[in-house]
Design a protein around this motif. Structure first.
Motif, PDB file in Angstrom:
ATOM      1  N   SER B 211       0.849  -1.180   0.000  1.00 39.24           N
ATOM      2  CA  SER B 211       0.000   0.000   0.000  1.00 39.24           C
ATOM      3  C   SER B 211       0.890   1.236   0.000  1.00 39.24           C
ATOM      4  O   SER B 211       2.046   1.182   0.409  1.00 39.24           O
ATOM      5  N   GLY B 212       0.344   2.329  -0.496  1.00 38.24           N
ATOM      6  CA  GLY B 212       1.126   3.565  -0.559  1.00 38.24           C
ATOM      7  C   GLY B 212       0.605   4.412  -1.695  1.00 38.24           C
ATOM      8  O   GLY B 212      -0.309   4.010  -2.421  1.00 38.24           O
ATOM      9  N   LYS B 213       1.157   5.610  -1.827  1.00 37.87           N
ATOM     10  CA  LYS B 213       0.791   6.441  -2.969  1.00 37.87           C
ATOM     11  C   LYS B 213       1.920   7.404  -3.268  1.00 37.87           C
ATOM     12  O   LYS B 213       2.805   7.600  -2.435  1.00 37.87           O
ATOM     13  N   GLY B 214       1.886   7.980  -4.448  1.00 34.74           N
ATOM     14  CA  GLY B 214       2.946   8.907  -4.792  1.00 34.74           C
ATOM     15  C   GLY B 214       2.894   9.317  -6.247  1.00 34.74           C
ATOM     16  O   GLY B 214       1.963   8.989  -6.969  1.00 34.74           O
ATOM     17  N   VAL B 215       3.926  10.060  -6.631  1.00 38.69           N
ATOM     18  CA  VAL B 215       4.058  10.506  -8.013  1.00 38.69           C
ATOM     19  C   VAL B 215       5.414  10.041  -8.502  1.00 38.69           C
ATOM     20  O   VAL B 215       6.393  10.083  -7.765  1.00 38.69           O
ATOM     21  N   PRO B 223       6.026  11.861 -19.249  1.00 45.69           N
ATOM     22  CA  PRO B 223       4.780  11.629 -18.520  1.00 45.69           C
ATOM     23  C   PRO B 223       5.051  11.322 -17.052  1.00 45.69           C
ATOM     24  O   PRO B 223       6.096  10.779 -16.706  1.00 45.69           O
ATOM     25  N   ARG B 224       4.087  11.706 -16.222  1.00 50.71           N
ATOM     26  CA  ARG B 224       4.146  11.380 -14.801  1.00 50.71           C
ATOM     27  C   ARG B 224       3.115  10.314 -14.506  1.00 50.71           C
ATOM     28  O   ARG B 224       2.072  10.252 -15.149  1.00 50.71           O
ATOM     29  N   ALA B 225       3.417   9.524 -13.512  1.00 51.59           N
ATOM     30  CA  ALA B 225       2.437   8.548 -13.039  1.00 51.59           C
ATOM     31  C   ALA B 225       2.044   8.937 -11.621  1.00 51.59           C
ATOM     32  O   ALA B 225       2.898   9.113 -10.756  1.00 51.59           O
ATOM     33  N   VAL B 226       0.740   9.125 -11.408  1.00 48.64           N
ATOM     34  CA  VAL B 226       0.226   9.323 -10.055  1.00 48.64           C
ATOM     35  C   VAL B 226      -0.358   7.971  -9.659  1.00 48.64           C
ATOM     36  O   VAL B 226      -1.212   7.442 -10.370  1.00 48.64           O
TER      37      VAL B 226
END
Lengths: 172, 263
Positions: B211-215, B223-226
């Motif tokens: 689990s987690g989140k980020g950019v 390109p960026r991935a969110v």
């Protein structure tokens, strides 16, 4: 001078094959060959007659290839590709005969550029370890481990794609 | 007995003609005594043969005139020296390789840390976006007009309940979806496009543990991935939109995905 140029032209078929193995797509590969030839001509005085034009040209092309791959990978430049130039990416591997050829050509593209180059120089182009190490500018031990790792990775990818294909058939 | 032990390394040397002639007989005897090594050497030999066969015809093709002209100094001007397109294709393949081979390596080493899962998800999502969002005609396998079928098919193949988020409120319409390989098995990629032709993709895969989140971005204008990992999902929204807008679209996509799971 024209002797040298004739010797360079004589290497084009081999350079095209090396480039095709590195990049798969025909136009992209020929662009790389053209870059290589143009660069070679600006340095033609560095090339001593008697020295193999093949090794000299392969070395130049390899450096162009690796430089661009590193820069592109680091800077994410592929992302800046305009939408309508996407056809270059989609180039089907139809140039490569049967399904088995297409599969191994695809797998070759999926391994790291360093390993791919080592494998292609030795397995397809038939250079000795010493010649290939010299062209790639790495010690012989590094070359050997790139070849061993490259072959393992290639085999794993082929096994993987066989497995996926079998799974798909079962589920259909 | 031979003077030394052989290893897998010798298989490669033998295959490449680098094994000294006087060791050849001992090597063959070693292979015959080690069926597993022998099988491996035969597989590698077959792969070498397949590689040679695949590229054999290239050296016999007629040389394009532009290459001969390049040597004899009659090259037509090309747009931008060394600015040719080949490395764009190569870079995309490189990104794809990071996704594909990276997944394979991560699987082998049993790397299950959240951080590795983050990076892998983001790399795979970006690689897929770079390759498929650039496709005009073959970007998706199932078009948006067949949305119900697409959701059912991708849910089944990815092993997750997958509802294609409605992003029209953010200005994006669904183009369609496709199934992709991912480190943990399969992934779904849903492609969206706005009125100006800008595309974003939503990459969804099963991520049971992390689990987690980020950019995540390679840098520059790429390109960026969110991304988020949680509730069994690994999800990334990829695009080249300004950061604020990409975050807003990504938040909306994630909320709808979760709402879909709970409905």
């Amino acid at each position: 001078m024209d002797d040298r140029k004739a010797a360079i032209v004589g290497e084009i078929p081999r350079l095209r094959r090396y480039a095709r193995a590195l990049l798969r797509e025909r136009d992209a590969a020929d662009d790389l060959v053209q870059d290589c030839l143009e660069r070679a001509l600006t340095r033609i005085d560095n090339w001593q007659t008697g020295e193999s034009p093949r090794r000299w040209l392969f070395t130049i092309m390899h450096h162009l290839f690796i430089d661009r791959m590193r820069k592109a990978g680091r800077r994410g430049e592929a992302a800046m590709m305009p939408l309508d130039s996407g056809e270059a990416l989609a180039a089907p591997a139809e140039q490569f005969g049967n399904a088995a050829s297409r599969e191994i050509v695809d797998a070759l593209q999926a391994i790291s550029p360093d390993r791919r180059a080592a494998l292609v120089l030795v397995s397809i182009e038939g250079f000795s370890y010493a010649e290939a190490a010299n062209m790639l500018g790495v010690p012989a031990g590094t070359l050997m481990s790139r070849i061993a790792r490259g072959r393992e990775e290639l085999r794993a990818l082929l096994d993987d794609s066989t497995r996926r294909r079998n799974i798909r058939v079962v589920e259909t | 007995m031979s003077g030394r032990d052989f290893t897998e390394r010798d298989i490669h040397m033998a295959l490449d003609g680098e094994l000294p002639g006087e060791e050849r007989a001992a090597y063959e005897a070693w292979l015959n005594a080690n069926p597993e090594m022998k099988a491996r050497s035969l597989r590698y030999a077959a792969d070498v043969e397949a590689l040679r066969t695949a590229f054999a015809g290239v050296a016999d093709e007629p040389v394009p005139a532009r290459l001969t002209r390049a040597v004899f100094g009659e090259a037509p001007a090309r747009p931008g020296r060394f600015a040719s397109r080949w490395w764009l294709a190569a870079a995309a393949v490189l990104l794809l390789a990071i996704g594909g081979a990276g997944g394979y390596v991560a699987g082998l080493s049993g790397s299950g840390t959240a951080e590795a899962a983050d990076d892998q998800l983001a790399e795979e999502a970006i690689a897929a976006h770079v390759v498929y969002a650039a496709e005009k005609r073959h970007a998706v396998e199932v078009p948006a007009s067949d949305r119900d079928h697409m959701e059912a098919w991708l849910s089944k193949r990815v092993g997750l309940k997958l509802v294609a988020p409605n992003l029209t409120g953010d200005g994006f319409d669904l183009v369609g979806g496709r199934l992709l390989p991912a480190g943990n098995g399969s992934a779904a990629m849903l492609l969206y496009q706005d009125d100006g032709g800008d595309r974003i993709s939503l990459f969804v895969t099963a991520e049971p543990a992390a689990s987690g989140k980020g950019v995540y971005a390679h840098g520059g204008d790429g390109p960026r991935a969110v991304y988020w990992l949680g509730k069994g999902y690994g999800c990334a929204v990829v695009g080249t939109l300004p950061e604020g807008r990409l975050n807003a679209v990504a938040r909306s996509a994630w909320q709808q995905l979760l709402a879909g799971v709970e409905s």
